[in-house]
Design a protein around this motif. Structure first.
Motif, PDB file in Angstrom:
ATOM      1  N   THR A 125     -29.676 -20.504  17.265  1.00 49.28           N
ATOM      2  CA  THR A 125     -28.496 -19.691  16.615  1.00 49.28           C
ATOM      3  C   THR A 125     -28.130 -20.229  15.165  1.00 49.28           C
ATOM      4  N   GLN A 126     -28.611 -21.343  14.736  1.00 48.88           N
ATOM      5  CA  GLN A 126     -28.543 -21.761  13.184  1.00 48.88           C
ATOM      6  C   GLN A 126     -29.233 -20.634  12.350  1.00 48.88           C
ATOM      7  N   ALA A 127     -30.303 -20.165  12.716  1.00 49.14           N
ATOM      8  CA  ALA A 127     -31.037 -18.916  11.969  1.00 49.14           C
ATOM      9  C   ALA A 127     -30.039 -17.861  11.759  1.00 49.14           C
ATOM     10  N   LEU A 142     -22.620 -18.379  20.927  1.00 46.61           N
ATOM     11  CA  LEU A 142     -23.739 -18.908  21.801  1.00 46.61           C
ATOM     12  C   LEU A 142     -23.897 -20.329  21.420  1.00 46.61           C
ATOM     13  N   ASP A 143     -23.200 -20.933  20.414  1.00 43.56           N
ATOM     14  CA  ASP A 143     -23.211 -22.363  20.076  1.00 43.56           C
ATOM     15  C   ASP A 143     -21.892 -22.844  21.206  1.00 43.56           C
ATOM     16  N   TRP A 144     -20.944 -22.023  21.418  1.00 41.06           N
ATOM     17  CA  TRP A 144     -19.974 -22.484  22.325  1.00 41.06           C
ATOM     18  C   TRP A 144     -20.599 -22.378  23.809  1.00 41.06           C
ATOM     19  N   ALA A 152     -35.220  -8.950  18.822  1.00 44.37           N
ATOM     20  CA  ALA A 152     -34.266  -7.885  18.813  1.00 44.37           C
ATOM     21  C   ALA A 152     -32.892  -8.622  18.421  1.00 44.37           C
ATOM     22  N   LEU A 153     -32.629  -9.890  18.771  1.00 43.64           N
ATOM     23  CA  LEU A 153     -31.474 -10.368  18.139  1.00 43.64           C
ATOM     24  C   LEU A 153     -31.438 -10.799  16.662  1.00 43.64           C
ATOM     25  N   SER A 154     -32.574 -11.216  16.105  1.00 46.00           N
ATOM     26  CA  SER A 154     -32.479 -11.525  14.646  1.00 46.00           C
ATOM     27  C   SER A 154     -32.569 -10.053  13.787  1.00 46.00           C
TER      28      SER A 154
END
Ligand code: CA
Length: 319
Positions: free
Chosen positions: A209-211, A227-229, A313-315
């Protein structure tokens, strides 16, 4: 292949939609023809709102969203449970605020849309369900032959050899409406069942998630914040787990890439609809044909390839 996603758009449903939008960019003959709204993580109305907003943010505002049923078969109402509200946030998106879409929901009901799509597209249609299965049960009642017509129904749900998410035996999507789950599992449709037996082998961490947060885009901030939540709620609910499971996106990735399933059980399933273990899924031993080639319950996946596809896909989606 045409796809319909039937979802109760909380956090992992939103990630599933984003994943599918992006995965289908690489498949020129495939497209998402509609999203139908279920309930569970959020109310049906909130699911409509969130799906429209997520689709718009990720460049898919051309995809129509159809309202579905608001509660389980035989029930009169539905309320999001406090435990689920804690996991997905009151808005279903972990408190992340994204603009409403300018697109309005469709007038047609979710079940009718599924039934019409089954008639129109037949073997060129895959339906992916990541919320309570009530819309699917209604669609199968409207058009029973759709069980044979469609290419595949992919269910995110069930727990066979692992504990459920609601209690030791009940997975949430089955638990919302066990009777609907039973009807879908016994419909004779070509089923790919992606339950907790496999989703509990997946893991998404803050490193990923940081990326996305560093991407500097609204999409990256939204995906990472949400996603961090989600990961934070896992840290509280599952002490020691260094991230979160990725339930609904697993169903989406396997719908597009079923070859990632490395071990499947080909037995017909049912769901218990009453008694102390209501909501438990298990093999239907009254189905006397033994193996059921039209039911594939995924037990293991190629996790490395799965994560590569999903994170790719997400990136790409947040860039
Ligand atoms: Ca869901």
């Amino acid at each position: 292949m045409r796809y319909i996603v039937d979802c109760d758009t909380g956090i992992d449903d939103a990630v599933a939609l984003v994943s599918l939008i992006r995965l289908l960019r690489g498949e020129p003959d495939s497209r998402l023809i509609g999203v139908t709204a279920s309930y569970g993580n959020v109310t049906m109305d909130t699911s409509v709102r969130n799906s429209l907003a997520v689709l718009a943010l990720f460049g898919a505002s051309d995809v129509p969203v159809y309202p579905g049923v608001e509660h389980a078969l035989g029930m009169r109402s539905f309320e999001v449970s406090p435990g689920v509200s804690f996991i997905h946030g009151r808005n279903g998106l972990g408190g992340q605020r994204i603009p409403d879409s300018s697109r309005k929901p469709e007038q047609m009901h979710a079940a009718e849309f599924m039934a019409r799509a089954a008639k129109k597209y037949g073997q060129d249609l895959t339906i992916i369900a990541t919320g309570a299965f009530t819309n699917l049960a209604d669609a199968l009642r409207l058009r029973p032959q759709m069980a044979q017509e469609v290419s595949r129904i992919v269910l995110m749900g069930t727990a066979l050899a692992v504990p459920g998410s609601v209690n030791q035996w009940t997975e949430a999507n089955v638990g919302q409406d066990p009777e609907a789950a039973r009807q879908v599992l016994q419909s004779g449709a070509n089923l790919l069942v992606v339950g907790r037996d496999v989703t509990t082998t997946t893991l998404l961490t803050r490193r990923q998630t940081q990326a996305w947060a560093r991407s500097g885009t609204d999409r990256g901030a939204f995906l990472a914040g949400m996603l961090d939540w989600y990961i934070h709620t896992y840290e509280i609910n599952f002490s020691g787990l260094p991230g979160c499971y990725i339930s609904d996106p697993t169903a989406v990735v396997l719908a597009v890439h079923p070859e990632l399933a490395t071990l499947c059980l080909h037995r017909r399933l049912t769901a218990l609809t009453g008694g102390p273990a209501c909501g438990r899924t298990l093999v239907d031993v009254s189905y006397h044909q033994g193996t059921d080639p039209r039911t594939s319950v995924v037990l293991e996946i190629d996790n490395d390839k799965f994560m590569t596809l999903l994170l790719g896909a997400l990136s790409a989606a947040v860039a």
